[in-house]
Design an enzyme around this catalytic site. Structure first.
Site, PDB file in Angstrom:
ATOM      1  N   SER A  24      45.404  56.063  42.772  1.00 24.59           N
ATOM      2  CA  SER A  24      44.737  54.761  42.901  1.00 24.59           C
ATOM      3  C   SER A  24      43.942  54.672  44.204  1.00 24.59           C
ATOM      4  CB  SER A  24      45.766  53.626  42.833  1.00 24.59           C
ATOM      5  OG  SER A  24      46.785  53.830  43.789  1.00 24.59           O
ATOM      6  N   HIS A 157      24.356  16.138  23.726  1.00 28.30           N
ATOM      7  CA  HIS A 157      23.839  17.004  22.651  1.00 28.30           C
ATOM      8  C   HIS A 157      22.476  17.609  23.015  1.00 28.30           C
ATOM      9  CE1 HIS A 157      26.868  14.918  20.112  1.00 28.30           C
ATOM     10  NE2 HIS A 157      26.466  13.865  20.796  1.00 28.30           N
ATOM     11  N   SER A 278       7.595  40.078  35.699  1.00 27.56           N
ATOM     12  CA  SER A 278       7.705  40.971  34.554  1.00 27.56           C
ATOM     13  C   SER A 278       6.770  42.143  34.773  1.00 27.56           C
ATOM     14  CB  SER A 278       7.315  40.223  33.283  1.00 27.56           C
ATOM     15  OG  SER A 278       6.867  41.132  32.297  1.00 27.56           O
ATOM     16  N   LYS A 284       4.715  35.865  34.450  1.00 29.53           N
ATOM     17  CA  LYS A 284       6.139  35.539  34.389  1.00 29.53           C
ATOM     18  C   LYS A 284       6.797  35.304  35.733  1.00 29.53           C
ATOM     19  CE  LYS A 284       8.657  36.311  30.882  1.00 29.53           C
ATOM     20  NZ  LYS A 284       9.458  35.357  30.150  1.00 29.53           N
ATOM     21  N   GLU A 291      20.477  33.596  35.704  1.00 31.03           N
ATOM     22  CA  GLU A 291      20.991  34.217  34.482  1.00 31.03           C
ATOM     23  C   GLU A 291      22.215  35.082  34.771  1.00 31.03           C
ATOM     24  OE1 GLU A 291      16.617  35.361  33.725  1.00 31.03           O
ATOM     25  OE2 GLU A 291      17.629  35.832  31.862  1.00 31.03           O
ATOM     26  N   TYR A 318      59.309  47.146  38.339  1.00 28.73           N
ATOM     27  CA  TYR A 318      57.983  47.756  38.460  1.00 28.73           C
ATOM     28  C   TYR A 318      57.742  48.811  37.376  1.00 28.73           C
ATOM     29  CZ  TYR A 318      53.998  50.313  40.333  1.00 28.73           C
ATOM     30  OH  TYR A 318      52.784  50.918  40.480  1.00 28.73           O
ATOM     31  N   GLN A 323      49.669  49.079  38.338  1.00 32.88           N
ATOM     32  CA  GLN A 323      48.604  49.587  39.197  1.00 32.88           C
ATOM     33  C   GLN A 323      47.225  49.181  38.659  1.00 32.88           C
ATOM     34  OE1 GLN A 323      48.906  53.487  41.286  1.00 32.88           O
ATOM     35  NE2 GLN A 323      47.359  54.140  39.802  1.00 32.88           N
TER      36      GLN A 323
HETATM   37  N1  ARG Z   1      49.739  52.638  43.750  1.00 34.72           N
HETATM   38  C1  ARG Z   1      50.842  51.894  43.231  1.00 34.72           C
HETATM   39  C2  ARG Z   1      50.355  50.576  42.626  1.00 34.72           C
HETATM   40  O1  ARG Z   1      49.260  50.216  42.892  1.00 34.72           O
HETATM   41  C3  ARG Z   1      51.827  51.618  44.315  1.00 34.72           C
HETATM   42  C4  ARG Z   1      53.229  51.435  43.842  1.00 34.72           C
HETATM   43  C5  ARG Z   1      53.757  52.703  43.314  1.00 34.72           C
HETATM   44  N2  ARG Z   1      55.152  52.655  43.105  1.00 34.72           N
HETATM   45  C6  ARG Z   1      55.745  53.586  42.385  1.00 34.72           C
HETATM   46  N3  ARG Z   1      57.011  53.510  42.282  1.00 34.72           N
HETATM   47  N4  ARG Z   1      55.073  54.524  41.802  1.00 34.72           N
HETATM   48  O2  ARG Z   1      51.043  49.928  41.890  1.00 34.72           O
END
Ligand code: ARG
Length: 461
Positions: A24, A157, A278, A284, A291, A318, A323
């Site tokens: 990550s 409307h 444009s 234009k 937009e 967790y 992630q």
């Molecule tokens: N990079 C992980 C996340 O964003 C951090 C936590 C990772 N924890 C684990 N037990 N692998 O969630």
């Protein structure tokens, strides 16, 4: 080579695809400030509770400051092998200070670490977004004061309904934005608890002081349940929900700007600064910024939707699924921030064509309700009957291809004998808006009073 963070159990290096899907660092490096602040608070607490020596604490704090400076100066080399920001920072710290770095992770896990970092990040993001909302509100209030008497067709409307003042219309968005800021601040108040010290999921046997780390990081208190603390992403969901509503408001306003700036309406002009040309049609001037603001709700709502789907059905505590919270949240926060900035720019930039607005407001018999109200007020005719009589007056004007104000008094009398000359004074759009002076109504006097109220509320904060 096996991973040096958990090398004990592992003999082989991960597959290249494993590394790619797992890492990550490509996006969570944004959390470096929060991660280092969290680690400093943790190390300080570990020393205060006697879990870490003062010497190790000092080495850790100094080392973390150096890592922070390296990242800020762009000298830090992020490594994908080290997965995420947490391990990148810790590993660099070990290179700098040696074994003491290995003691930082005592009584902590990446699970409570990432939850802490992200809460801190979202808290900062909320503060930034609320400041931007306040700036946009201030810009709108300034324009509302200038346009307190400008008359704009009010639609229902998208058909001419009743005249309103442009200032009143702009202040409607100030109200919406006020609720948006309120929702973000509600989310902030609820997210401001520290997960740090919940460790992997069950808490820790070390005699840590969670109040100390919570206070050091500006949290109101530690979270009360370790399982909840590492599993919870409500704080992002709530913030994204508030962001989506705000983006929806901006999208409505942007759509009005697109309509207003068209040749058919011609109510406002956006300058070269907020339009594009444009490549083929020389005449234009396209309202691209408006937009794009109109469109940004798509990705912001997408982020909320995406994270709700990720979270649903996840067992405690967790899971790596979580992630996936970051990229979408970062993207949504960036998109809202940019939209707010663009909107603030366009609000200052737009030039109203007051004449065209007024002419359009007067079209379509927009003061017909005022005629009906006059019949009720002056002749004591029940509103339903007054509505019917006014309908006949409108039909006559339509037949004659003229406005209500162009009808002769005899025309009115032909429809109802009791009508007299006094009706003339309610036929103009100016009279119509000025009459709507009850609380919350569109009258110029109300606009000035509300603008003043908002001004002091916005500067008094
Ligand atoms: N990079 C992980 C996340 O964003 C951090 C936590 C990772 N924890 C684990 N037990 N692998 O969630």
């Amino acid at each position: 080579m096996s991973n040096k963070m958990w090398g004990g159990r592992f003999a082989e290096a991960p597959d290249a695809v494993m590394e790619e899907i797992n890492a990550s660092i490509g996006f969570d490096q944004r959390l470096f400030r929060q991660d280092i602040a969290g680690s400093k608070a943790h190390a300080t607490m570990l020393a205060a509770t006697g879990i870490l020596t003062q010497t190790d604490r000092d080495a850790i704090l100094a080392g973390l400051d150096e890592v922070l400076a390296e990242i800020e100066d762009g000298r830090f080399e992020f490594s994908r092998t080290l997965e995420d920001i947490h391990m990148n920072v810790e590993s660099r710290l070990r290179e700098k200070i040696g074994d003491a770095a290995g003691r930082l992770h005592t009584a902590r896990s990446r699970n409570d670490q990432v939850a802490t970092d992200f809460r801190l990040y979202v808290r900062d993001a909320i503060d930034m977004l609320v400041a931007q909302i306040r700036a946009l509100q201030s810009g709108l209030v300034t324009r509302a004061e200038e346009e307190a008497e400008t008359i704009l067709p009010g639609f229902t409307h998208l058909q001419n309904a009743q005249p309103v003042t442009f200032g009143h219309h702009l202040l409607a968005y100030v109200e919406m934005l006020g609720r948006d800021a309120g929702r973000l601040l509600d989310s902030r108040a609820r997210l401001n608890e520290s997960p740090l010290g919940s460790a992997a999921l069950a808490g820790t046997p070390y005699p840590i002081d969670r109040d100390l780390t919570a206070a050091a990081l500006g949290f109101d208190r530690p979270t009360a349940n370790s399982l909840d603390a590492v599993s919870d992403r409500d704080f992002i969901l709530e913030t994204l929900a508030a962001a989506a509503i705000c983006a929806m408001h901006l999208s409505r306003f942007a759509e009005e700007m697109v309509i207003w700036s068209s040749a058919q309406f011609g109510f406002i002009k956006l300058s070269d600064k907020f339009t594009t040309g444009s490549s083929i049609m020389p005449q234009k001037r396209n309202p691209d910024a408006a937009e794009l603001v109109r469109a940004k709700i798509g990705r912001i709502l997408g982020a909320l939707n995406s994270l709700l789907v990720v979270m649903k059905g996840l067992p405690l505590a967790y899971s790596k699924d979580m992630q996936e919270d970051k990229e979408v949240a970062f993207d949504a926060i960036d998109a809202l921030s940019l939209s707010l900035a663009a909107m603030t720019g366009m609000v200052a930039d737009m030039q109203p064509d007051r004449k065209r607005m007024r002419a359009s407001a007067a079209a379509g018999f927009s003061t017909a309700t005022d005629v009906a109200d006059w019949l009720v007020r002056e002749l004591d005719i029940p509103f339903r009957d007054a509505h019917h009589i006014t309908g006949q007056i409108v039909a006559l004007a339509e037949q004659k291809h003229c406005g209500l104000e162009d009808l002769a008094i005899e025309d009115f009398k032909r429809i109802d004998q009791r009508i007299d000359d006094r009706i003339r004074k309610v036929l103009t759009v100016e009279a119509s808006v000025a009459a709507r002076a009850s609380f919350g109504g569109t009258a110029p006097a109300n606009v000035l009073r509300e603008a003043a109220r908002w001004k002091s509320a916005l500067t008094g904060e």
